[in-house]
Design an enzyme around this catalytic site. Structure first.
Site, PDB file in Angstrom:
ATOM      1  N   SER A 262       0.840  -1.192   0.000  1.00 14.96           N
ATOM      2  CA  SER A 262       0.000   0.000   0.000  1.00 14.96           C
ATOM      3  C   SER A 262       0.881   1.249   0.000  1.00 14.96           C
ATOM      4  CB  SER A 262      -0.892   0.013   1.241  1.00 14.96           C
ATOM      5  OG  SER A 262      -0.110   0.338   2.375  1.00 14.96           O
ATOM      6  N   LYS A 263       0.236   2.375  -0.257  1.00 13.37           N
ATOM      7  CA  LYS A 263       0.952   3.643  -0.263  1.00 13.37           C
ATOM      8  C   LYS A 263       1.600   3.897   1.100  1.00 13.37           C
ATOM      9  CE  LYS A 263      -0.147   8.562  -0.696  1.00 13.37           C
ATOM     10  NZ  LYS A 263       1.160   9.009  -0.284  1.00 13.37           N
ATOM     11  N   ARG A 264       0.885   3.435   2.145  1.00 15.59           N
ATOM     12  CA  ARG A 264       1.420   3.653   3.488  1.00 15.59           C
ATOM     13  C   ARG A 264       2.762   2.934   3.702  1.00 15.59           C
ATOM     14  NH1 ARG A 264      -2.872   1.854   6.911  1.00 15.59           N
ATOM     15  NH2 ARG A 264      -4.197   2.290   5.112  1.00 15.59           N
ATOM     16  N   ASP A 267       5.355   5.179   2.330  1.00 16.37           N
ATOM     17  CA  ASP A 267       5.630   6.318   3.223  1.00 16.37           C
ATOM     18  C   ASP A 267       6.456   5.868   4.426  1.00 16.37           C
ATOM     19  OD1 ASP A 267       4.126   7.797   1.497  1.00 16.37           O
ATOM     20  OD2 ASP A 267       2.302   7.754   2.706  1.00 16.37           O
TER      21      ASP A 267
END
Ligand code: GLU
Length: 512
Positions: A262-264, A267
């Site tokens: 996921s994008k998380r 990050d």
């Protein structure tokens, strides 16, 4: 049976930036199309008006172009099967919805969101299907006149697919083999909504794959649960003989731990999950992209190709042409592929290393400019030679600047800890001696200068480390970098001597 022409499609929904998993799907479609001399279609699936995001379609085009994933038919490219944007195909879908209704394979339903909510609250695991549909407000349960009246009054309705329970639905998948499920677990999916006069994903997707003569549906594993419904839709239309071959690609997994990438994760661990930087038009948030981080498109393609597929041996570095030649579904895995981003960096390093300096020059200009250096202050050949010298130390493009800055900007300060360690009371005198020697040499290449300087050090009983480290500090501003005489060769005599003079004048001998 006659062999079908290979026609594949990448069918993203423009609901935001293209995720890296979508890029891999596009890539596999492209590799398979090229390998078979087939056609690669880009179809924009924008029937969900609620989730439409401005800029997303351009982003998709720009990403694919950057990566060298060529499109044969699409909104920009045109083609004989257009339009290639679903919002421009309303008439086509309307006709097909009518065909299903006329054939009794679909029905009209008026249930409002509140009514559906109530049904769900009253019956745990409520599903709109054979067991419940006759208790709901639809054309199967209501008198014809009432249905006609409601439609005439403009009451919003949906069209639902009539699923017969108890059927064994088989999906043939080139990676997973035959997957079979009972139709009883499927619900009567909504195919069309009168409110926005648009079909849902399922109907539009099937109708377009059929009309565009798609031979292989290659898409992410998250669409596997929809496949039985799609098989039933092909049958309902009577298109089972030209049903495409399904291929569901393995998920991309987190680099660590369990679950989907996921994008998380990006990050949290510091890597992009989008090909290009994305500026969210609503929130203004910026998400980083592989391009802006300094990845070469060829390296990203190579890295992505190996997430879920292997060539059958341990070859790792493969160009697009190699990938086209070697790609096969037989070597795609069923299980998810871990997104090992460190490996992505390794690929990028290999590609930078194997790219001739002259081809790196255009990619290096933005970094020069960002540092305030005018690109035309240096010749292309000089920049290319510098890049050839430092590229073995770079993982990402910005590392090239980090390694090469001193070739373009003479040091204005000197690393304090290196000065402390390397600049001794006798250093200025040593450097003045070195300058005198360098002035006598025709050039400062390793072949010319290195033996002479070494001889001078030996003849004068000097310490090589003391001379060389101070010399390096004067040229680079710190004690890092490539071989010193490679540096002097590129800087040339005048600049080398100027820098040593300047260091002698500027650096104060640290107090002991
Ligand atoms: N529009 C769907 C998506 O966004 C397409 C899925 C498919 O390829 O069938 O991924």
């Amino acid at each position: 049976m006659e062999q079908r022409r290979v026609r594949v499609r990448f069918a993203p929904s423009p609901t935001g930036p293209l995720h890296i998993g979508g890029v891999r799907t596009a890539l596999y479609n492209y590799l398979f199309a090229r390998q078979n001399g087939g056609d690669m279609i880009l179809r924009i699936e924008d029937t969900d008006s609620q989730r439409f995001v401005p800029g997303a379609e351009d982003y998709i085009n720009e990403s694919l172009a950057w990566l060298g994933i060529g499109i044969d038919e699409g909104v920009r490219e045109g083609g004989a099967y257009g339009p290639y944007k679903q919002s421009e195909r309303r008439d086509i879908y309307r006709k097909h919805v009518k065909d299903l209704l006329d054939a009794g394979k679909a029905y009209i339903a008026f249930d409002t969101p509140a009514e559906l909510e109530k049904a769900r609250a009253e019956k745990p695991n409520f599903q709109y299907d054979a067991s419940t549909r006759l208790q709901m407000r639809n054309s199967l349960a209501m008198p014809r006149e009432e249905v006609d009246r409601l439609i005439a009054e403009g009451t919003p309705y949906v069209v639902r697919f009539l699923i017969e329970p108890g059927r064994d639905v088989k999906v043939n998948d080139l990676i997973r083999g035959e997957v079979s499920i009972s139709s009883s677990i499927l619900d009567d999916k909504v195919l069309y909504k009168s409110a926005d006069d648009l079909p849902t994903y399922h109907l539009a997707n099937i109708v377009d794959d059929h009309l565009m003569e798609v031979s292989h549906v290659i898409r992410g594993e998250e669409w596997l649960p929809s496949a039985p419904l799609h098989v039933l839709l092909y049958e309902a239309f009577g298109w089972q003989d030209t049903m495409p071959q399904f291929v569901h690609l393995p998920l991309l997994l987190k680099p660590d731990g369990k679950g989907k990438l996921s994008k998380r994760d990006g990050d949290r661990l510091g890597f992009p999950v989008f090909p290009l930087e994305w500026h969210d038009p609503k929130s203004g948030d910026i998400s980083s992209g592989f391009r802006e981080r300094g990845y070469l498109p060829q390296a990203l393609v190579n890295f992505l190709a190996l997430l879920g597929w292997n060539p059958g041996d341990d070859t790792e570095i493969m160009s697009m042409d190699d990938l086209i030649a070697k790609f096969s579904f037989a070597h795609c895995s069923k299980s998810g592929a871990r997104f090992a981003f460190e490996k992505g960096k390794w690929f990028n390093h290999e590609y930078i290393l194997n790219t001739p300096g002259k081809d790196l020059v255009p990619m290096f200009y933005p970094y020069l400019e960002a540092a305030g250096v005018k690109a035309d202050a240096f010749s292309q050949d000089y920049i290319a030679d510098v890049l050839d010298l430092v590229k073995s130390r770079a993982e990402l493009l910005p590392d090239l600047w980090g390694q090469a800055d001193f070739f373009f900007i003479a040091p204005e300060a000197y690393a304090e800890k290196d000065v402390k360690k390397r600049w001794k009371p006798e250093t200025p005198e040593l450097m003045n001696g070195l300058i005198k020697l360098l002035e006598t040499l025709p050039d400062l290449s390793p072949a010319t200068a290195e033996p002479v300087v070494m001889q001078w050090i030996a003849n004068n009983g000097l310490h090589t480390g003391n001379v060389m480290n101070a010399f390096r500090l004067a040229l680079v501003g710190r004690c890092t970098g490539p071989h010193i005489f490679e540096i002097t060769q590129l800087l040339g005599s005048d600049e080398t001597i100027r820098r040593v003079r300047r260091a002698v004048a500027e650096i104060k001998v640290p107090e002991a």
